[in-house]
Design a protein around this motif. Sequence first.
Motif, mmCIF file in Angstrom:
data_model
loop_
_atom_site.group_PDB
_atom_site.id
_atom_site.type_symbol
_atom_site.label_atom_id
_atom_site.label_comp_id
_atom_site.label_asym_id
_atom_site.label_seq_id
_atom_site.Cartn_x
_atom_site.Cartn_y
_atom_site.Cartn_z
ATOM 1 N N HIS A 60 39.599 42.626 36.917
ATOM 2 C CA HIS A 60 40.392 42.670 38.155
ATOM 3 C C HIS A 60 39.731 41.878 39.290
ATOM 4 N N ASN A 61 39.199 40.706 38.945
ATOM 5 C CA ASN A 61 38.591 39.786 39.919
ATOM 6 C C ASN A 61 37.399 40.382 40.653
ATOM 7 N N PRO B 62 38.860 37.649 36.104
ATOM 8 C CA PRO B 62 40.110 38.403 35.998
ATOM 9 C C PRO B 62 40.061 39.521 34.966
#
Length: 269
Positions: free
Chosen positions: A173-174, A170
Amino acid sequence: MSCQLAKQPALLFNKSDSVSLAPFDLIHSDIWGPSPTPTMGGARNFVVFIDDFSRFTWLFLMKTRSELKQLYYNFAAMVNTQFSKTIKLFHFDNAMEYKDFEFLSFLQSHGTQPHRSCPGTSQQNGRAERKHRHILDTTRALLLSSSCPEHFWGKAALTAAYTINCIPTPVIHNHTPYERLHDTRPPYTNLRVLGAACFVLLQPHERTNLEPRSRLCCFLGYGIEHKGYRCWDPRSQRLRISRHVVFWDYKMFFFLSLSLSLFCLSALS
């Protein structure tokens, strides 16, 4: 004044909000070790280089901490050749190896700005410290789940770093660190279970027409300079690197070898 002198606490650390805009704008680094148990190759330490933009991690084993200087030289050359980039900012703690005059001169000559933590303030190198914890936690889990002996920790640490680079996070942003750095999906098809039993095809000169064509080995990681797997051969007491490997992913080598030993003992009794 007396109260200030007597009661002053350490100031709170704010959460870092720095964001790198491109790969190799900022590299974090830290050394771990020495380990109480040396690896098969005699290493007791490792160093990590972490790209702040992609969070991709490079891990290098070291027999002594003095090897840092040459490892960084090689790393900087790789960045320049493979990515056509120059490291802009190099962040590290106050370990003596990073204070070497020749090392600092090398940074200056290549336009890389050194950035140190304050003395006794390891929190300022938090991203490298957290990465160490993540790698060591994963290394312990790999060794325990596979029942591999402690002197395999070096291979487990390299495999841990390789796997972490392929896992979405994460923080970016993954995306995976691999994808963020290379702009392509990581090669998931070659991922295997550390410590799994595997069968490595023997070279023609290692067998006759009537002998087995493969050897039962223990999977220990991925080839760094080869397109293949690194497998421990207990019979010849050496590491085999090969692409001709068949895996039993759900059977751990040391469990299987123990079962075989018990079976042979019962057959002889």
